[in-house]
Design an enzyme around this catalytic site. Sequence first.
Site, mmCIF file in Angstrom:
data_model
loop_
_atom_site.group_PDB
_atom_site.id
_atom_site.type_symbol
_atom_site.label_atom_id
_atom_site.label_comp_id
_atom_site.label_asym_id
_atom_site.label_seq_id
_atom_site.Cartn_x
_atom_site.Cartn_y
_atom_site.Cartn_z
ATOM 1 N N ARG A 87 0.844 -1.185 0.000
ATOM 2 C CA ARG A 87 0.000 0.000 0.000
ATOM 3 C C ARG A 87 0.879 1.233 0.000
ATOM 4 O O ARG A 87 1.903 1.272 0.671
ATOM 5 C CB ARG A 87 -0.904 0.033 1.238
ATOM 6 N N SER A 150 7.735 -5.587 6.460
ATOM 7 C CA SER A 150 7.252 -6.585 7.424
ATOM 8 C C SER A 150 8.063 -7.876 7.417
ATOM 9 O O SER A 150 7.497 -8.983 7.377
ATOM 10 C CB SER A 150 5.795 -6.911 7.122
ATOM 11 N N ASP A 203 6.351 -3.676 10.651
ATOM 12 C CA ASP A 203 4.901 -3.399 10.766
ATOM 13 C C ASP A 203 4.433 -3.350 12.224
ATOM 14 O O ASP A 203 3.504 -2.610 12.564
ATOM 15 C CB ASP A 203 4.060 -4.390 9.940
HETATM 16 C C1 BGC Z 1 8.128 -11.105 9.970
HETATM 17 C C2 BGC Z 1 7.995 -9.901 10.877
HETATM 18 C C3 BGC Z 1 6.624 -9.277 10.717
HETATM 19 C C4 BGC Z 1 5.538 -10.336 10.909
HETATM 20 C C5 BGC Z 1 4.134 -9.773 10.778
HETATM 21 C C6 BGC Z 1 6.951 -12.055 10.138
HETATM 22 O O1 BGC Z 1 7.012 -13.060 9.183
HETATM 23 O O2 BGC Z 1 9.321 -11.794 10.246
HETATM 24 O O3 BGC Z 1 8.998 -8.947 10.597
HETATM 25 O O4 BGC Z 1 6.476 -8.262 11.670
HETATM 26 O O5 BGC Z 1 5.715 -11.363 9.965
HETATM 27 O O6 BGC Z 1 3.890 -9.239 9.529
#
Ligand code: BGC
Length: 465
Positions: A87, A150, A203
């Site tokens: 996004r 993320s 995130d």
């Molecule tokens: C990632 C994290 C992320 C989480 C939620 C995980 O697979 O390693 O960095 O915060 O997913 O999206």
Amino acid sequence: MSSTDSRYTIVGARPEQQAAIDVLASQFLLTDERLGAIIKEFRRRMEEGLAADGKVLKMIPSYVTRRPLGSEVGSYFAIDLGGTNLRVLKVTLDGRGGVTSEHQKFALTEEAKNRTLFDFVAQCVDTFLDERNLRPSGQQPPIPMGLTFSYPVQQTSINSGTLVQWTKGLNVPGCVGRDVVRLLQDALLRLGLRVKIVALVNDTVGTLLSAAYNDPAAQMGIIFGTGTNAAYYENVANLAKWKGPNPSSGEMVLNMEWGAFDSDDFAFLPFTPHDIKLDRKSINPRKQAYEKMISGMYLGEIARNIALWLADQRLLLDGRSSEILNAMWSVDTAYLSSGAVDTSPDLSEIQQVIEKTLNISNSTFVDRQIFKVIAILVGERAARLSAVGVVATLTKRADLLNKPVTVGIDGSMYEHYPYFHDILVETALHFIPQEQFKNIKFTLAKDGSGVGAAITAMLAATYDS
Ligand code: BGC
């Protein structure tokens, strides 16, 4: 939940069918004693990650040392790169803790997920700015943007960090060990787009900051979505591995990367053969063990493994299968959500999924009941295990629990999985005394990750980097 739970009695089942369901129910059972041991280990792993780098719980310093006040105003841009979508957002802060945002969503293509990710992101940013007539000309200064990324990144400053590994099915070669901001900045440059990434946040960090903008009591941000993870404010005095300058606030947001819990020795989580099978066939075996039991990317696949295990013994669907049921990752976790709460007399919702989605005709009422039990077992175990990280983290900062504490949560599992919130709370209550628990507020920080990146971009302007 107990293995004698009446919900696991299959009306009309053959004895061997019921016996297999009883085995499953006992494998998925989590007693308080077992949960207590997992929480204790989780706490130990947190301490280990605070003390040194390279531990299972990475406890990554985010370089975010401030809190938004809620009185800041202005419009800020952000890019939110998740597991499924990207996004681009323009977020406007109203100065009274409220935000409005305008965003455009782009589904990640298979090519982007496996090859061209950063060029894809740059292209989407270009589209967003172009369609709104916002693309800066050669004379104008670059637009500052926050980036929510993320995936586990070892941050090296508020706007740089190296990718530790891919998770949640992304697998773009040539990125692990490299600075993700540099990779994106280069892709933006290739398009001649005048955009500068001024903040890089996980995130969970974004979710925490977006909750903090309208609630000064926000201490923790969690994602229960395609993947799972959390961030919280920690006293820098407790962060023995931190070699940087002491922030004046005395605190730092840590990205826990809790999805990795128990990945090194598989010793504490309740692994069943169905979990192990999923792990072996995943693109990241022996990694993200906790995430693989909790999050949306994986629960459908655990359920599929169970269904095949039963079908192969002729205990389900009379041993029949289909091309779809045989294909890895073909069962979307959303079907579990609807199946677990199908209360229609003939379980017609589940029948639809078996017949239309899985393409298997003539399911019996016994088959449908078995599918329902699978959905309940997998989903409820996830919700109960999700309380482990919440309890471990909040009791670690026990100093916080004597006053209001807000936990911002985002993600499809938390938002849509039936009773996820209720089971999480009910489980956590067994481990946090009621008089402290009443201070905790769980709030849905909808779209918090992107909004939080914009807030971090705003905060970053006041950092001297
Ligand atoms: C990632 C994290 C992320 C989480 C939620 C995980 O697979 O390693 O960095 O915060 O997913 O999206």
